[in-house]
Scaffold this active site. Structure first.
Site, PDB file in Angstrom:
ATOM      1  N   PRO A 109      42.721 -16.627  22.197  1.00 13.98           N
ATOM      2  CG  PRO A 109      41.750 -18.692  21.710  1.00 13.98           C
ATOM      3  CD  PRO A 109      43.087 -18.023  21.921  1.00 13.98           C
ATOM      4  CB  CYS A 110      40.194 -12.294  24.052  1.00 13.09           C
ATOM      5  SG  CYS A 110      38.991 -11.919  22.755  1.00 13.09           S
ATOM      6  CD  GLN A 111      36.231 -16.495  23.096  1.00 18.99           C
ATOM      7  OE1 GLN A 111      37.426 -16.606  23.366  1.00 18.99           O
ATOM      8  NE2 GLN A 111      35.748 -16.804  21.910  1.00 18.99           N
ATOM      9  CG  HIS A 170      41.475 -11.991  29.420  1.00 23.28           C
ATOM     10  ND1 HIS A 170      41.844 -12.186  30.728  1.00 23.28           N
ATOM     11  CD2 HIS A 170      42.311 -12.763  28.684  1.00 23.28           C
ATOM     12  CE1 HIS A 170      42.870 -13.032  30.778  1.00 23.28           C
ATOM     13  NE2 HIS A 170      43.159 -13.391  29.554  1.00 23.28           N
TER      14      HIS A 170
END
Length: 427
Positions: free
Chosen positions: A175-177, A179
């Protein structure tokens, strides 16, 4: 011919001299893709030709992709003795796995999906329908891969090892939230960044021959130190690696979407900078991806657009009546109209002759981006969004609620990107 170069991480990479890796020709009613492997041998895979009209003026590479996207039945895979065991961590609905599956089909390799894990139950159910993994977990990876780097296996990790046994290729899109460029810099300290260390632990436990990790470009600004630690751990485990930010629009996807990738291998990797050199295409507009769906009549959620409020219906009408693609401030809600903003594309209409903007899980809402259809007075359907994300018609999304379709499709990675990365490395 192959030479060695020193990449930006001061590691050896393979620099391949320019060659036609993908070749396309017509054989009767089939389009044939021939891949030249490093051994010099050629492997072919086929799709049926959409139409025999005007083939002389068609780009066969573009036509192959177009035909593949429109296939209703999964294409055949030639059976060979070469196989690969794949694990997909944070799998979502399977965008990364789909691209690797297609690369294996192109190379004559039998893919076996050994393990998949995702917290989103709907996304994992879609993954299971399409890849039938030997073992899957609808739980946090941290619950099962819970040992420290370098420490003996925990009881939970031993259970995973006993069930999964062997992994040759690890895919991971944490999950990239934390970044995301859509978030402010303080969120780069998000605890979710530590999930990279769980990927490191899985690598340590299974020692796969290949690893592909995907994220948003903002990961390079990681403030937690986990990204740097992840790369250092790859080195200590004896992996070569290279990294790149790819623009999907330049690689055959009808969408402006940039993604970061790092590919690691027990042997020197092929330079990822050559992806753009060898596989770049002309820009493909959204009409290329979804023009056949304009007349698609269906009453199921997958093929219908979201319902909008009367006010948003009026805004859509305004765009078409005035032949506009951006909604003027005078027609916007107060939160936009009464103060300066940089959301020009929000409430906007897609350009038929250009790639789509980045597809997000908000594609069913006029207020979440430029998601109004170019020709029709509605937002795009889940089916259209899936096509733009490079999911073919034979990919089975099952029967989901509208919000679930939007989540699993909008959060996915266009399969074309992992196809090219896997093809470039595994050939």
């Amino acid at each position: 011919m192959t030479n060695f170069i020193l990449n930006e991480n001061k590691q050896l990479s393979l620099a391949i001299e320019d060659e036609n890796i993908e070749n396309f020709y017509i054989d009767g009613t089939d389009l044939v893709r021939k891949i030249i492997r490093r051994s010099g041998s050629g492997v072919t895979s086929r799709v049926p030709v959409l139409s025999t009209q005007d083939l002389e003026n068609k780009n066969l590479h573009e036509l192959y992709d177009e035909s593949w996207l429109r296939m209703k039945n999964r294409p055949n895979t030639e059976l060979t003795t070469e196989s690969i065991n794949i694990a997909d961590l944070f799998s979502g609905c399977g965008g990364l796995s789909l691209g690797v599956w297609e690369a294996c089909r192109a190379l004559g390799i039998n893919p076996r999906f050994s393990f998949a894990c995702d917290l989103n139950e709907a996304a994992l159910s879609v993954y299971e329908k399409n890849f039938s993994p030997d073992f899957s977990l609808n739980e946090s990876i941290e619950k099962h891969i819970n040992g420290e780097l370098g420490a003996p296996l925990t009881v939970e990790e031993q259970r995973i090892k006993d069930k999964v046994k062997k992994i040759d290729f690890i895919l991971a899109g944490p999950p990239c939230q934390g970044h995301s460029d859509l978030n402010n810099h303080t969120r780069r300290k998000d605890p979710r960044n530590a999930l990279l260390m769980r990927v490191s632990r899985v690598i340590e436990l299974f020692q796969p021959s290949s690893v592909l990790v995907e994220n948003v470009p903002g990961i390079i600004h990681d403030k937690s130190g986990s990204f740097k630690e992840f790369k250092n751990h790859l080195k200590t485990q004896g992996y070569y690696f290279d990294e790149i930010v790819l623009n999907a629009e330049k690689l055959g996807v009808s969408q402006a979407r940039r993604r970061y990738f790092i590919f690691a291998s027990k042997t020197p990797v092929s330079s990822l900078n050559q992806i753009n050199e060898f596989y770049s295409t002309n820009s493909r507009p959204i009409s290329w991806a979804i023009s056949d769906l304009v007349e698609n009549v269906g009453d199921d959620i997958f093929n219908t657009a979201s319902e909008h409020s009367l006010e948003n219906k009026r805004r859509i009408e305004y765009l078409f009546e005035n032949n506009l693609f951006e909604l003027p401030n005078s027609e916007r809600p107060d939160c936009h109209r009464l103060k300066p903003h940089s959301y020009k594309s929000v409430y906007g209409r897609m350009y038929w002759d250009r790639p789509a903007p980045t597809i997000t899980r908000g594609f069913g809402s006029t207020g979440q981006g430029r998601f109004v259809h170019s020709l029709l007075k509605r937002t795009i359907t889940p089916h259209e969004a899936a096509r733009i994300q490079f999911f073919p018609d034979f990919f089975n999304f099952g029967d989901l609620r509208r919000r679930q379709y939007q989540d699993v499709i909008g959060n996915a990675v266009p399969s074309k990107l992992s196809y090219l990365l896997a093809l470039h490395q595994l050939r």
